[in-house]
Design a protein around this motif. Structure first.
Motif, PDB file in Angstrom:
ATOM      1  N   PRO A  24       0.836  -1.213   0.000  1.00 49.99           N
ATOM      2  CA  PRO A  24       0.000   0.000   0.000  1.00 49.99           C
ATOM      3  C   PRO A  24       0.868   1.259   0.000  1.00 49.99           C
ATOM      4  O   PRO A  24       1.845   1.340   0.740  1.00 49.99           O
ATOM      5  N   ALA A  26       0.479   5.266   0.665  1.00 48.66           N
ATOM      6  CA  ALA A  26      -0.408   6.360   1.103  1.00 48.66           C
ATOM      7  C   ALA A  26       0.272   7.667   0.675  1.00 48.66           C
ATOM      8  O   ALA A  26       0.297   7.998  -0.504  1.00 48.66           O
ATOM      9  N   GLY A  27       0.871   8.401   1.617  1.00 45.04           N
ATOM     10  CA  GLY A  27       1.571   9.634   1.239  1.00 45.04           C
ATOM     11  C   GLY A  27       2.901   9.367   0.552  1.00 45.04           C
ATOM     12  O   GLY A  27       3.448  10.222  -0.143  1.00 45.04           O
ATOM     13  N   GLY A  28       3.437   8.187   0.780  1.00 46.16           N
ATOM     14  CA  GLY A  28       4.693   7.794   0.137  1.00 46.16           C
ATOM     15  C   GLY A  28       5.945   8.407   0.764  1.00 46.16           C
ATOM     16  O   GLY A  28       7.049   8.214   0.259  1.00 46.16           O
ATOM     17  N   THR A  29       5.814   9.123   1.876  1.00 43.88           N
ATOM     18  CA  THR A  29       6.978   9.848   2.422  1.00 43.88           C
ATOM     19  C   THR A  29       7.969   8.924   3.124  1.00 43.88           C
ATOM     20  O   THR A  29       9.144   9.262   3.237  1.00 43.88           O
ATOM     21  N   ASP A  30       7.518   7.789   3.607  1.00 41.31           N
ATOM     22  CA  ASP A  30       8.446   6.774   4.111  1.00 41.31           C
ATOM     23  C   ASP A  30       8.885   5.883   2.964  1.00 41.31           C
ATOM     24  O   ASP A  30      10.062   5.552   2.840  1.00 41.31           O
ATOM     25  N   ALA A  97       7.894  16.483  11.040  1.00 39.65           N
ATOM     26  CA  ALA A  97       8.295  16.835   9.671  1.00 39.65           C
ATOM     27  C   ALA A  97       8.187  18.326   9.361  1.00 39.65           C
ATOM     28  O   ALA A  97       8.370  19.172  10.226  1.00 39.65           O
ATOM     29  N   THR A 106       0.516  10.443   5.949  1.00 41.73           N
ATOM     30  CA  THR A 106      -0.715  10.050   6.650  1.00 41.73           C
ATOM     31  C   THR A 106      -0.425   9.468   8.031  1.00 41.73           C
ATOM     32  O   THR A 106       0.684   9.000   8.316  1.00 41.73           O
ATOM     33  N   ASN A 110       2.489   6.437   9.240  1.00 41.37           N
ATOM     34  CA  ASN A 110       3.388   6.536  10.392  1.00 41.37           C
ATOM     35  C   ASN A 110       3.234   5.319  11.303  1.00 41.37           C
ATOM     36  O   ASN A 110       4.227   4.772  11.806  1.00 41.37           O
ATOM     37  N   ASP A 119       6.816   9.403  15.556  1.00 37.95           N
ATOM     38  CA  ASP A 119       6.394  10.292  16.645  1.00 37.95           C
ATOM     39  C   ASP A 119       4.965  10.071  17.134  1.00 37.95           C
ATOM     40  O   ASP A 119       4.615  10.478  18.231  1.00 37.95           O
ATOM     41  N   MET A 162      -4.761  -0.840   7.202  1.00 41.09           N
ATOM     42  CA  MET A 162      -5.181  -0.149   8.428  1.00 41.09           C
ATOM     43  C   MET A 162      -6.333   0.756   8.042  1.00 41.09           C
ATOM     44  O   MET A 162      -6.249   1.500   7.056  1.00 41.09           O
ATOM     45  N   LYS A 179      10.083  16.596  22.113  1.00 40.94           N
ATOM     46  CA  LYS A 179      10.716  15.877  21.002  1.00 40.94           C
ATOM     47  C   LYS A 179      12.128  16.421  20.869  1.00 40.94           C
ATOM     48  O   LYS A 179      12.318  17.618  20.660  1.00 40.94           O
TER      49      LYS A 179
END
Ligand SMILES: Cc1cc2nc3c(=O)[nH]c(=O)nc-3n(C[C@H](O)[C@H](O)[C@H](O)COP(=O)(O)OP(=O)(O)OC[C@H]3O[C@@H](n4cnc5c(N)ncnc54)[C@H](O)[C@@H]3O)c2cc1C
Length: 269
Positions: A24, A26-30, A97, A106, A110, A119, A162, A179
């Motif tokens: 899957p 989603a945002g693709g940032t990972d 971020a 998304t 995460n 986080d 999920m 943080k």
């Protein structure tokens, strides 16, 4: 050759995931970091993909008398902007971020990516959140501690998406969120520490120090019963089993955690 699937709705996505092995997106940032092997990311992304970011069924924030329901496809920016959600939770997301990443990244990504530095996870551990998974054959609900089973490892089956996270409504009396990173945002955590005071006492969740979030109900009980500071600090020290890495050292992380625990316990007295 990588195949790309773009389902028209959630049912179609789940249908395809039941029939073939799909990653899957989603945002693709990972995933983009893994796909390009940036920063030496060792978990290269290989396989056919199913795009889920456009699925409206995953983009909702609702509430019942007892809980908030947050769809997996809600972006960090939408989470942060939603005034329905409690301040302590929005503060955590607000420090993730950069605005550009937060617009794409998304909540589900995460949580499912399950990085030790994610986080959102300390927040979900402290709140005793639950994760809802859907497949063509039905639905499962897992407590966050049973869902996150290790670094980059979850209890999600390959045919499941999920669907949402259920965040219990807590009567927060006060909280402390810190943080630690090179910069305030746009940087992965060296330590992310959340302490909340709710009816029933203190809850403490510490991220980025071990493979998964540290939360100890036994040590929380010791704090709530006014146990000796030293015994509490020694108890937490014994739980920190991470090692030095490119972001920080075990010693630095331990010192930060101990300082934050002392600050929290002092303020509580
Ligand atoms: C510059 C930069 C800064 C960052 N800063 C931070 C930060 O400060 N804190 C932090 O915690 N993270 C940070 N990240 C990491 C990342 O942005 C977040 O983890 C983000 O929430 C991932 O969401 P996504 O939608 O992009 O996930 P994706 O990359 O699309 O997916 C991540 C993983 O989750 C799976 N997945 C996604 N959605 C679902 C679903 N609904 N069901 C099943 N599986 C799913 C994917 O298959 C993949 O394995 C940063 C990343 C970058 C590039």
């Amino acid at each position: 050759m990588v195949e790309h699937y773009r389902p028209k709705n959630l049912t179609e996505a789940l249908e395809w995931m039941a029939e073939r092995k799909l990653i899957p997106v989603a945002g693709g940032t990972d995933l983009m970091i893994r796909a390009r092997n940036w920063q030496g990311a060792s978990r290269a992304m290989k396989g056919d993909v199913v795009y889920i970011q456009h699925l409206e069924e995953l983009k909702f924030i609702t509430e019942t008398e007892t809980d908030y329901h947050i769809g997996a496809g809600v972006t960090q920016a939408q989470f942060y902007d939603c005034k329905l959600l409690p301040d302590y939770a929005r503060e955590v997301v607000g420090q993730m971020a950069t605005p550009a990443i937060r617009n794409a990244a998304t909540i589900g990504g995460n949580i499912v990516n399950a990085a030790s530095v994610a986080d959102l996870l300390p927040l979900l551990y402290a709140a005793d959140a639950q994760i809802v998974l859907k497949s063509r054959d039905g639905q499962r609900v897992l407590p966050i501690q049973s869902f996150e089973i290790g670094k980059y490892m979850t209890a999600r089956r390959e045919d499941e998406l999920m669907f949402e996270v259920i965040l219990p409504k807590l009567k927060i009396k006060k909280y402390l969120y810190k943080k630690m990173g090179q910069r305030r945002s746009s940087i992965l955590s060296k330590v992310s520490f959340l302490a909340i005071e709710v009816e029933g006492g203190t809850r403490i969740a510490i991220g980025a120090v071990n493979d998964t979030v540290v939360r100890s109900k036994e040590l929380e009980k010791r704090i709530n019963e006014g146990g000796g500071v030293k015994s509490v600090l020694d108890g937490y020290k014994a739980l920190l089993n991470g090692s030095d890495d490119k972001r920080s050292t075990k010693r630095y992380r331990e010192r930060v955690v101990i300082n934050l625990l002392m600050k929290w316990m002092e303020e509580k007295r």
